[in-house]
Design a protein around this motif. Structure first.
Motif, PDB file in Angstrom:
ATOM      1  N   ASP A   1       0.889  -1.187  -0.139  1.00  0.00           N
ATOM      2  CA  ASP A   1       0.129  -0.374   0.156  1.00  0.00           C
ATOM      3  C   ASP A   1       1.165   1.405   0.169  1.00  0.00           C
TER       4      ASP A   1
ATOM      5  N   ILE B   1       2.229   1.529  -4.017  1.00  0.00           N
ATOM      6  CA  ILE B   1       1.200   2.015  -4.725  1.00  0.00           C
ATOM      7  C   ILE B   1       1.042   3.894  -4.288  1.00  0.00           C
TER       8      ILE B   1
ATOM      9  N   VAL C   1       1.641   6.906  -7.001  1.00  0.00           N
ATOM     10  CA  VAL C   1       1.192   7.369  -7.361  1.00  0.00           C
ATOM     11  C   VAL C   1       0.932   9.270  -7.102  1.00  0.00           C
TER      12      VAL C   1
ATOM     13  N   LEU D   1      -0.804   4.826 -15.042  1.00  0.00           N
ATOM     14  CA  LEU D   1       0.502   4.470 -14.258  1.00  0.00           C
ATOM     15  C   LEU D   1      -0.273   2.684 -14.934  1.00  0.00           C
TER      16      LEU D   1
ATOM     17  N   ILE E   1       0.819  -1.162 -14.040  1.00  0.00           N
ATOM     18  CA  ILE E   1       1.238  -2.140 -13.120  1.00  0.00           C
ATOM     19  C   ILE E   1       0.820  -3.462 -13.216  1.00  0.00           C
TER      20      ILE E   1
ATOM     21  N   ARG F   1      -6.808  -3.707  -8.266  1.00  0.00           N
ATOM     22  CA  ARG F   1      -7.486  -2.618  -9.129  1.00  0.00           C
ATOM     23  C   ARG F   1      -8.149  -1.658  -7.952  1.00  0.00           C
TER      24      ARG F   1
ATOM     25  N   LYS G   1      -7.332  -0.934  -5.032  1.00  0.00           N
ATOM     26  CA  LYS G   1      -6.110  -0.381  -4.188  1.00  0.00           C
ATOM     27  C   LYS G   1      -5.477   0.554  -4.698  1.00  0.00           C
ATOM     28  N   VAL G   2      -5.435   0.582  -5.716  1.00  0.00           N
ATOM     29  CA  VAL G   2      -4.966   2.015  -6.625  1.00  0.00           C
ATOM     30  C   VAL G   2      -6.568   2.993  -6.608  1.00  0.00           C
TER      31      VAL G   2
ATOM     32  N   HIS H   1      -6.882   5.855  -4.622  1.00  0.00           N
ATOM     33  CA  HIS H   1      -5.695   6.818  -4.544  1.00  0.00           C
ATOM     34  C   HIS H   1      -6.069   7.537  -4.925  1.00  0.00           C
TER      35      HIS H   1
ATOM     36  N   PHE I   1      -4.012   2.745 -15.555  1.00  0.00           N
ATOM     37  CA  PHE I   1      -4.329   3.859 -15.023  1.00  0.00           C
ATOM     38  C   PHE I   1      -4.718   4.789 -15.450  1.00  0.00           C
TER      39      PHE I   1
ATOM     40  N   LYS J   1      -4.398   9.142 -14.240  1.00  0.00           N
ATOM     41  CA  LYS J   1      -4.477  10.167 -12.943  1.00  0.00           C
ATOM     42  C   LYS J   1      -5.427  10.889 -12.887  1.00  0.00           C
TER      43      LYS J   1
END
Length: 243
Positions: A103, A106, A110, A119, A121, A156, A158-159, A162, A233, A235
């Motif tokens: 965590d 990650i 981010v 991003l 992963i 997924r 967990k990301v 953020h 992903f 941002k």
């Protein structure tokens, strides 16, 4: 052998890229070839020395655009030595399964990503990895080995926690899954086993020659037994007051 789809990431001239946990450097090399400004980041000094030599050789031999830059940097993925929003693209391929504090890792990935940046992963896929763990403790129970098996939706989420947006997922390296099952069945350290050696020779031939037959077979098998899962992903852009 690339796990990440660089066309999807839009990496090109001037793109600022960090390859966190770069290992032997495969993704750093591809970003460099495309003209990016690359940071190959890892905690293993020996690997980084090798990566740096190859990056310099690529530059000297004219394999990269003149504007491209690359640097090998040793450091900790839990404390990236860069300001918030430094990079257009952050890559973390096959590293989170090794990191106890995933965590926190990650959160760092981010943090250093620019608003609007991409991003990528990748981690071992749940089913092929479960088979490997069932066949061999030696495969994962070692210093620096795999400490967890992810389900794609778990990673997924967990990301997404953020504030990023999932844009795509795919699976890769289906032909490598049976190879690792064989290695685990006979013992991961027995690299000279005739069946393992023969399969390894096939994989090397496939990577070098990329024949139509094996490329087609792998694309068809990837959704079923792809060894890795890749998640992409974005941002969110910074909102401007009054815009």
């Amino acid at each position: 052998m690339l796990t990440v789809d660089f066309d999807r990431l839009g990496v090109g001239a001037g793109t600022k890229v960090i390859d966190v946990g770069c290992g032997a450097g495969r993704h750093s090399f591809e970003a460099f070839r495309r003209g990016a400004e690359v940071i190959a980041f890892d905690q293993n000094a020996s690997d980084l020395n090798d990566v740096d030599e190859i990056l310099q050789a690529m530059k000297e031999q004219g394999e990269v655009p003149a504007s491209a830059t690359a640097e090998a940097v040793k450091g900790d993925a839990l404390d990236l030595p860069y300001a918030d929003g430094t990079f257009d693209c952050v890559i973390a391929s096959e590293i989170l399964e090794h990191v106890p504090q995933d965590d926190r890792a990650i959160a760092e990935l981010v943090r250093v990503l620019k608003p609007g940046g991409a991003l990528a992963i990748t981690v071992p896929r749940w089913l092929p990895e479960r088979v490997c763990w069932a066949l061999s403790d030696e495969y994962h129970a070692n210093e620096g080995g795999h400490i967890r098996i992810y389900r794609a939706n778990e990673l997924r989420d967990k990301v997404l926690a953020h504030g990023l947006r999932l844009t795509h997922t795919h699976h890769a390296h289906a032909l490598h899954a049976p190879f690792w099952w064989l290695k685990c069945a006979v013992g991961p350290s027995k690299t000279n086993h005739p069946v393992v050696a023969a399969y390894h020779k096939l994989l090397v031939w496939d990577m070098v020659s990329q024949p139509w037959l094996t490329r087609t077979a792998e694309s068809l098998l990837n959704p079923l037994i792809g060894k890795s899962v890749a998640l992409y992903f974005r941002k969110p852009e910074v909102s401007v007051a009054g815009a």
